[in-house]
Design a protein around this motif. Structure first.
Motif, short mmCIF file in Angstrom:
data_model
loop_
_atom_site.label_atom_id
_atom_site.label_comp_id
_atom_site.label_asym_id
_atom_site.label_seq_id
_atom_site.Cartn_x
_atom_site.Cartn_y
_atom_site.Cartn_z
N ARG A 27 19.07 63.86 123.78
CA ARG A 27 20.39 63.67 124.39
C ARG A 27 21.43 63.26 123.34
O ARG A 27 22.56 63.77 123.34
CB ARG A 27 20.34 62.60 125.49
N ARG A 28 21.05 62.36 122.44
CA ARG A 28 21.99 61.91 121.41
C ARG A 28 22.38 63.07 120.49
O ARG A 28 23.55 63.25 120.16
CB ARG A 28 21.40 60.78 120.58
N ARG A 33 25.75 62.90 118.42
CA ARG A 33 25.60 61.54 117.88
C ARG A 33 24.37 61.48 116.98
O ARG A 33 23.40 62.20 117.20
CB ARG A 33 25.47 60.55 119.03
N PRO A 34 24.38 60.61 115.98
CA PRO A 34 23.21 60.49 115.11
C PRO A 34 22.02 59.90 115.86
O PRO A 34 22.17 59.15 116.82
CB PRO A 34 23.67 59.55 113.99
N ALA A 35 20.83 60.26 115.40
CA ALA A 35 19.60 59.76 116.01
C ALA A 35 18.59 59.47 114.92
O ALA A 35 18.60 60.09 113.85
CB ALA A 35 19.04 60.79 116.99
N ARG A 36 17.72 58.51 115.20
CA ARG A 36 16.64 58.15 114.26
C ARG A 36 15.31 58.51 114.89
O ARG A 36 15.09 58.26 116.07
CB ARG A 36 16.68 56.67 113.96
N ARG A 56 12.14 55.81 108.87
CA ARG A 56 12.83 56.57 109.92
C ARG A 56 13.70 57.65 109.27
O ARG A 56 14.26 57.44 108.20
CB ARG A 56 13.72 55.66 110.75
N LEU A 57 13.81 58.76 109.97
CA LEU A 57 14.72 59.82 109.56
C LEU A 57 16.01 59.68 110.35
O LEU A 57 15.98 59.59 111.58
CB LEU A 57 14.12 61.19 109.85
N LEU A 58 17.13 59.65 109.66
CA LEU A 58 18.43 59.62 110.31
C LEU A 58 18.98 61.04 110.31
O LEU A 58 19.25 61.62 109.26
CB LEU A 58 19.40 58.69 109.59
N ILE A 59 19.09 61.61 111.52
CA ILE A 59 19.60 62.97 111.69
C ILE A 59 21.00 62.86 112.28
O ILE A 59 21.19 62.28 113.35
CB ILE A 59 18.70 63.78 112.62
N THR A 60 21.98 63.42 111.58
CA THR A 60 23.36 63.44 112.05
C THR A 60 23.76 64.90 112.25
O THR A 60 23.76 65.67 111.28
CB THR A 60 24.30 62.77 111.04
N PRO A 61 24.06 65.31 113.48
CA PRO A 61 24.45 66.71 113.72
C PRO A 61 25.65 67.11 112.87
O PRO A 61 26.62 66.36 112.75
CB PRO A 61 24.79 66.74 115.21
N ALA A 64 25.19 67.76 106.14
CA ALA A 64 24.48 68.60 105.18
C ALA A 64 23.17 67.96 104.72
O ALA A 64 22.39 68.59 104.02
CB ALA A 64 25.36 68.88 103.97
N THR A 65 22.93 66.71 105.10
CA THR A 65 21.71 66.01 104.68
C THR A 65 21.06 65.29 105.85
O THR A 65 21.71 64.94 106.83
CB THR A 65 22.00 64.97 103.58
N VAL A 66 19.78 65.07 105.68
CA VAL A 66 18.99 64.21 106.57
C VAL A 66 18.48 63.09 105.69
O VAL A 66 18.00 63.33 104.58
CB VAL A 66 17.83 64.99 107.21
N THR A 67 18.60 61.85 106.14
CA THR A 67 18.23 60.70 105.32
C THR A 67 16.94 60.08 105.81
O THR A 67 16.80 59.80 107.00
CB THR A 67 19.35 59.64 105.36
N PHE A 68 15.99 59.88 104.89
CA PHE A 68 14.80 59.10 105.18
C PHE A 68 15.04 57.72 104.61
O PHE A 68 15.41 57.58 103.44
CB PHE A 68 13.55 59.71 104.55
N ALA A 69 14.84 56.69 105.41
CA ALA A 69 15.08 55.32 104.95
C ALA A 69 13.94 54.41 105.36
O ALA A 69 13.43 54.49 106.47
CB ALA A 69 16.39 54.79 105.52
#
Length: 135
Positions: A27-28, A33-36, A56-61, A64-69
């Motif tokens: 849904r996010r 909206r970004p989702a982890r 966690r992976l931060l996915i922002t629609p 250009a990048t997906v962040t693993f933190a």
């Protein structure tokens, strides 16, 4: 008997909670909206630690990048790379789905593991290019 019932309750509750989290994540992302999502990562390169790190992976629609933190590692994974099937011997947990991702351009493979239900979201996020990229 009570211990057995407790184990069954935990088993069914875990599946229910996972389905709720997956629905919330979808849904996010659908709303922009970004989702982890929970994930483990390992970089396969010279001088890199050979162990997996939970984070966690931060996915922002549209990004250009997906962040693993995590507390020990932070990776910026640019979208548009290639996916590879990893060898089963390099998996961190056989219960999670694994994929190997090669970033665009030169660079080492990054092994990612996440819950099986989240793997299509991970593939879609890393395969898509940013919408702000010039055509």
């Amino acid at each position: 008997m009570g211990e057995f019932l407790g184990e069954l309750m935990a088993l069914f509750a875990d599946g229910f909670v996972r389905r709720l989290r997956l629905a919330r994540t979808r849904r996010r992302l659908a709303a922009g909206r970004p989702a982890r999502i929970p994930c483990s990562a390992r970089v396969d390169g010279p001088g890199e630690d050979a162990g997996y790190v939970n984070g966690r992976l931060l996915i922002t629609p549209g990004s250009a990048t997906v962040t693993f933190a995590s507390s020990a590692l932070r990776l910026e994974l640019p979208a548009g790379g290639e996916f590879h099937d990893p060898e089963p011997g390099v998996w961190h947990s056989q219960d999670w789905a694994a994929t190997a991702y090669r970033r665009p351009g030169p660079g080492p493979l990054v092994y990612l593991q996440t819950d099986t239900a989240h793997l299509p979201l991970l593939h879609a996020a890393l395969a898509a290019r940013a919408t702000t990229e010039p055509v």
